[in-house]
Design an enzyme around this catalytic site. Sequence first.
Site, mmCIF file in Angstrom:
data_model
loop_
_atom_site.group_PDB
_atom_site.id
_atom_site.type_symbol
_atom_site.label_atom_id
_atom_site.label_comp_id
_atom_site.label_asym_id
_atom_site.label_seq_id
_atom_site.Cartn_x
_atom_site.Cartn_y
_atom_site.Cartn_z
ATOM 1 N N ARG A 108 0.888 -1.065 0.000
ATOM 2 C CA ARG A 108 0.167 0.090 -0.132
ATOM 3 C C ARG A 108 0.923 1.363 -0.093
ATOM 4 N NH1 ARG A 108 -5.248 1.226 3.518
ATOM 5 N NH2 ARG A 108 -6.098 0.093 1.774
ATOM 6 N N HIS A 135 -7.136 0.904 -6.596
ATOM 7 C CA HIS A 135 -7.336 0.149 -5.475
ATOM 8 C C HIS A 135 -7.866 -1.039 -6.093
ATOM 9 C CE1 HIS A 135 -7.718 -1.064 -1.445
ATOM 10 N NE2 HIS A 135 -8.612 -0.149 -0.855
ATOM 11 N N GLN A 138 -9.842 -3.841 -3.860
ATOM 12 C CA GLN A 138 -11.366 -3.478 -3.433
ATOM 13 C C GLN A 138 -11.996 -3.670 -4.551
ATOM 14 O OE1 GLN A 138 -12.160 -1.609 -0.359
ATOM 15 N NE2 GLN A 138 -14.038 -2.313 -1.275
ATOM 16 N N ASP A 230 -16.971 7.158 -1.903
ATOM 17 C CA ASP A 230 -15.724 6.968 -1.125
ATOM 18 C C ASP A 230 -15.530 8.462 -0.542
ATOM 19 O OD1 ASP A 230 -13.477 6.162 -0.245
ATOM 20 O OD2 ASP A 230 -12.442 6.314 -2.169
ATOM 21 N N CYS A 270 -16.579 1.735 0.048
ATOM 22 C CA CYS A 270 -15.357 0.614 0.356
ATOM 23 C C CYS A 270 -14.984 0.822 1.913
ATOM 24 C CB CYS A 270 -14.078 1.210 -0.452
ATOM 25 S SG CYS A 270 -13.462 2.842 -0.351
ATOM 26 N N ARG A 298 -13.456 -8.667 0.667
ATOM 27 C CA ARG A 298 -12.059 -8.310 0.533
ATOM 28 C C ARG A 298 -11.387 -9.431 0.871
ATOM 29 N NH1 ARG A 298 -10.132 -3.140 1.096
ATOM 30 N NH2 ARG A 298 -8.245 -4.306 0.371
HETATM 31 N N1 CP Z 1 -11.236 -0.161 2.170
HETATM 32 C C1 CP Z 1 -9.946 -0.320 2.637
HETATM 33 O O1 CP Z 1 -9.028 -0.598 1.887
HETATM 34 O O2 CP Z 1 -10.083 -0.073 4.020
HETATM 35 P P1 CP Z 1 -8.477 0.183 4.591
HETATM 36 O O3 CP Z 1 -8.158 1.468 4.246
HETATM 37 O O4 CP Z 1 -8.967 0.087 6.293
HETATM 38 O O5 CP Z 1 -7.506 -1.031 4.408
HETATM 39 N N1 NVA Z 2 -9.916 6.733 -1.503
HETATM 40 C C1 NVA Z 2 -9.396 6.243 -0.157
HETATM 41 C C2 NVA Z 2 -9.865 4.727 -0.211
HETATM 42 C C3 NVA Z 2 -9.544 4.234 1.395
HETATM 43 C C4 NVA Z 2 -9.758 2.864 1.325
HETATM 44 C C5 NVA Z 2 -8.134 6.551 0.164
HETATM 45 O O1 NVA Z 2 -7.194 6.399 -0.754
HETATM 46 O O2 NVA Z 2 -7.938 7.111 1.277
#
Ligand code: CP
Ligand code: NVA
Length: 311
Positions: A108, A135, A138, A230, A270, A298
């Site tokens: 990430r 993502h 997701q 989101d 999400c 997930r």
């Molecule tokens: N939706 C998602 O990726 O959640 P987290 O940021 O908690 O991993």
């Molecule tokens: N768009 C959000 C998604 C979190 C799962 C972010 O990048 O923070």
Amino acid sequence: MATNLTGRSFVNMTDFSPEELWEVLKTAEALKLERYRGQPHPLLAGKTLAMIFQKPSLRTRVSFETGMTQLGGHAIYLAPTDIKLGQRETTEDIALVLSRYADLIMARTFGHDIVEDLARHATCPVINGLSDREHPCQIVADLQTVWEKKARLDGLKLAYVGDGNNVAHSLMYGGALTGMHVSVATPAGFEPDRAILSESQAIASTTGGSVAVGNDVSVLAKDADVLYTDVWASMGQEDEAEARRAKFKGYQVNAGLLSVARPDAVVLHCLPAHYGEEIDHETSRLPNSAIFDQAENRLHAQKAIMVLLAG
Ligand code: CP
Ligand code: NVA
């Protein structure tokens, strides 16, 4: 047609062809059923997943780690402060070293180039657990969720409301790959990446789907089978959160917006959610909200991805 994903990375949603994406979705459904029946499936026994995080996480960390446990393998969490990606040593060296220990890497990151670099240099598969641009894990879970609720994906209308961000980008690709009609409604200036729009439209033209972007939320959400939102400010944009609140007013999933969608529209988010901003709490708890099914999926979707890439 059987596909072969072994040894491949999953960094961009478009790393999967429509056939490969369906193989992942079917595998996810099968693994979910086995789990519900209490049937063990140690398909990754003895294997290790290294998880690199530059940003916080609840779902991604816990679902990958739990998934690896259920598959008989092991996951190692590397916090932002542990390896200090790009500061303590180069992305290339991290990829080469981790490849000597682990069978899979999940990352990430902030920049999408970082997860791409990891995949370029690693000798094991690399999975994108969210970057500023995409993502994809997701969206595999989201497609599984919609498929469960609607028994199909092609021909459905999915309206995404809010920021043209990483989630919107992967949804445009994912919807295009599965023949959905995706419409994205954002305030002016927060539209998704133009190149992703044209690329997803080109994919959609081969699957019978479509992708549209605009600013008129009630027009774009009209008759939607799925309403998705989101956060207005993503991780890394915390300083912009207040300014965005003013600009994004009106881009909320709530009873008013649901009334323009189809009566049986599925509500998705999400998570994490900022209730009162992109969605109100009441709407998130309606019977047609599937936000916690998405979170659960997930686990199943990522288990399928890991099994197919590293099994
Ligand atoms: N939706 C998602 O990726 O959640 P987290 O940021 O908690 O991993
Ligand atoms: N768009 C959000 C998604 C979190 C799962 C972010 O990048 O923070």
